[in-house]
Design an enzyme around this catalytic site. Structure first.
Site, PDB file in Angstrom:
ATOM      1  N   ASP A 178     -40.854 -78.633 -26.181  1.00  0.00           N
ATOM      2  CA  ASP A 178     -41.491 -79.236 -25.002  1.00  0.00           C
ATOM      3  C   ASP A 178     -40.534 -79.182 -23.810  1.00  0.00           C
ATOM      4  O   ASP A 178     -40.890 -79.584 -22.699  1.00  0.00           O
ATOM      5  CB  ASP A 178     -41.979 -80.655 -25.290  1.00  0.00           C
ATOM      6  N   SER A 179     -39.338 -78.623 -24.035  1.00  0.00           N
ATOM      7  CA  SER A 179     -38.449 -78.289 -22.920  1.00  0.00           C
ATOM      8  C   SER A 179     -39.133 -77.316 -21.968  1.00  0.00           C
ATOM      9  O   SER A 179     -38.650 -77.106 -20.857  1.00  0.00           O
ATOM     10  CB  SER A 179     -37.139 -77.687 -23.433  1.00  0.00           C
ATOM     11  N   ASP A 238     -43.118 -78.005 -30.897  1.00  0.00           N
ATOM     12  CA  ASP A 238     -42.867 -79.423 -30.606  1.00  0.00           C
ATOM     13  C   ASP A 238     -44.165 -80.195 -30.430  1.00  0.00           C
ATOM     14  O   ASP A 238     -45.093 -79.723 -29.761  1.00  0.00           O
ATOM     15  CB  ASP A 238     -42.081 -79.541 -29.297  1.00  0.00           C
ATOM     16  N   LYS A 281     -42.252 -80.254 -34.878  1.00  0.00           N
ATOM     17  CA  LYS A 281     -41.093 -81.144 -34.702  1.00  0.00           C
ATOM     18  C   LYS A 281     -41.518 -82.343 -33.868  1.00  0.00           C
ATOM     19  O   LYS A 281     -42.289 -82.186 -32.913  1.00  0.00           O
ATOM     20  CB  LYS A 281     -39.944 -80.395 -34.016  1.00  0.00           C
ATOM     21  N   GLU A 340     -39.906 -86.295 -32.246  1.00  0.00           N
ATOM     22  CA  GLU A 340     -38.677 -87.011 -31.913  1.00  0.00           C
ATOM     23  C   GLU A 340     -38.688 -88.430 -32.488  1.00  0.00           C
ATOM     24  O   GLU A 340     -39.742 -89.044 -32.647  1.00  0.00           O
ATOM     25  CB  GLU A 340     -38.525 -87.103 -30.382  1.00  0.00           C
ATOM     26  N   GLU A 349     -29.171 -84.108 -31.269  1.00  0.00           N
ATOM     27  CA  GLU A 349     -28.903 -83.742 -29.875  1.00  0.00           C
ATOM     28  C   GLU A 349     -27.957 -84.749 -29.219  1.00  0.00           C
ATOM     29  O   GLU A 349     -28.168 -85.969 -29.300  1.00  0.00           O
ATOM     30  CB  GLU A 349     -30.228 -83.671 -29.101  1.00  0.00           C
TER      31      GLU A 349
HETATM   32  O1  KIV Z   1     -37.697 -79.018 -26.518  1.00  0.00           O
HETATM   33  C1  KIV Z   1     -36.666 -78.449 -26.908  1.00  0.00           C
HETATM   34  O2  KIV Z   1     -36.308 -77.358 -26.455  1.00  0.00           O
HETATM   35  C2  KIV Z   1     -35.885 -79.113 -27.936  1.00  0.00           C
HETATM   36  C3  KIV Z   1     -34.530 -78.547 -28.242  1.00  0.00           C
HETATM   37  C4  KIV Z   1     -33.590 -78.833 -27.142  1.00  0.00           C
HETATM   38  C5  KIV Z   1     -34.018 -79.033 -29.537  1.00  0.00           C
HETATM   39  O3  KIV Z   1     -36.301 -80.067 -28.486  1.00  0.00           O
END
Ligand code: KIV
Length: 261
Positions: A46-47, A85, A114, A116, A180
């Site tokens: 989600d970056s 994500d 994934k 958080e 992280e």
């Molecule tokens: O969203 C993302 O790119 C991430 C990584 C930084 C682990 O969660």
């Protein structure tokens, strides 16, 4: 399909002491490049909110956004494990919501998801649905406002709490955990306390693997964070190339006869 990386094969790599290389990707060409280079896990993070969409944080990213980018990254991946994500708001409301969102990501092309923080019940339920889940501890960008920014986590006593949470994520069924922005010695303690892979970013050298953001390693990001390294100056190189194109068209040197059909 024979060489395809799966969640269980990452555990085998960890047990064999083979570093797991992970990288984000958001589109087809970057997926092709990452996969061909031997990246083991490609994350549609989600970056994308900050790297692609130009937001200040990851919070505005919608599930539909991650599904879209997952579907196009999928087409470029043959070997790597493709993890997507769960963005903010797509799993925080209920366990049912977490499972439904995960199913949509899998239908879009992900091979795992994934999330958080310590959503252990959601991890159990998603795993029960047959979907491999990764955890993400330490600095979790979706909690940007709670942390007051991208701050190092796990200093002092809170480090022991993180170890306990990591164990809970493993018990809930997580196949790996991203760590992280935590001190390297804490990352080492977590890595030794659990038997699933830890994937570090700003967490030192002792994790089972490393993950970085595409725009950071290629020098496209505006800010070079300490935990990243520009392996090329992408922003400068691309700016120079686009400037040359602009100048060439203006000066009439492009297109030339060799570019004409
Ligand atoms: O969203 C993302 O790119 C991430 C990584 C930084 C682990 O969660």
């Amino acid at each position: 399909m024979a060489d395809m990386i799966t969640a269980p094969s990452l555990k085998k790599m960890r047990d064999a002491g083979k570093k797991i290389v992970c990288l984000t990707a958001y589109d087809y060409p970057s997926a092709l490049i990452a996969d061909a280079a031997g990246v083991d896990l490609v994350l549609v993070g989600d970056s994308l909110g900050t790297t692609i969409q130009g937001h200040e944080t990851t919070l505005p990213v919608d599930l539909e956004d991650v599904c879209y980018h997952t579907s196009i990254v999928r087409r470029g991946i043959k070997r790597a494990l493709l993890v997507a994500d769960l963005p903010f708001g797509s799993y925080n409301v209920s366990v049912e919501q977490a499972v439904e969102s995960s199913i949509l990501l899998m239908k879009a092309g992900a091979s795992a998801v994934k999330l958080e923080s310590d959503y252990t019940e959601a991890i159990s339920a998603i795993t029960k649905a047959g979907i491999p889940v990764m955890g993400h501890l330490g600095y979790t960008p979706q909690s940007f406002y709670r942390f007051g920014g991208a701050k190092i986590q796990g200093k002092g006593d809170s480090g022991s709490a993180l170890i306990e949470i990591a164990k809970e994520l493993e018990s809930a069924g997580a196949f790996g955990i991203v760590l992280e922005l935590i001190p390297a010695d804490l990352a080492k303690r977590i890595t030794n306390a659990i038997s699933i892979p830890t994937i570090g970013i700003g967490a030192g050298i002792e994790c089972s693997g490393e993950i970085q953001v595409w725009h950071d390693i290629l020098g496209i990001s505006e800010t070079p964070f300490r935990h990243t390294k520009f392996f090329m100056n992408g922003r400068d190189l691309m700016s120079q190339a686009v400037q040359q194109y602009v100048d060439s068209v203006r000066q009439g040197s492009f297109p030339g006869p060799e570019n004409s059909v």
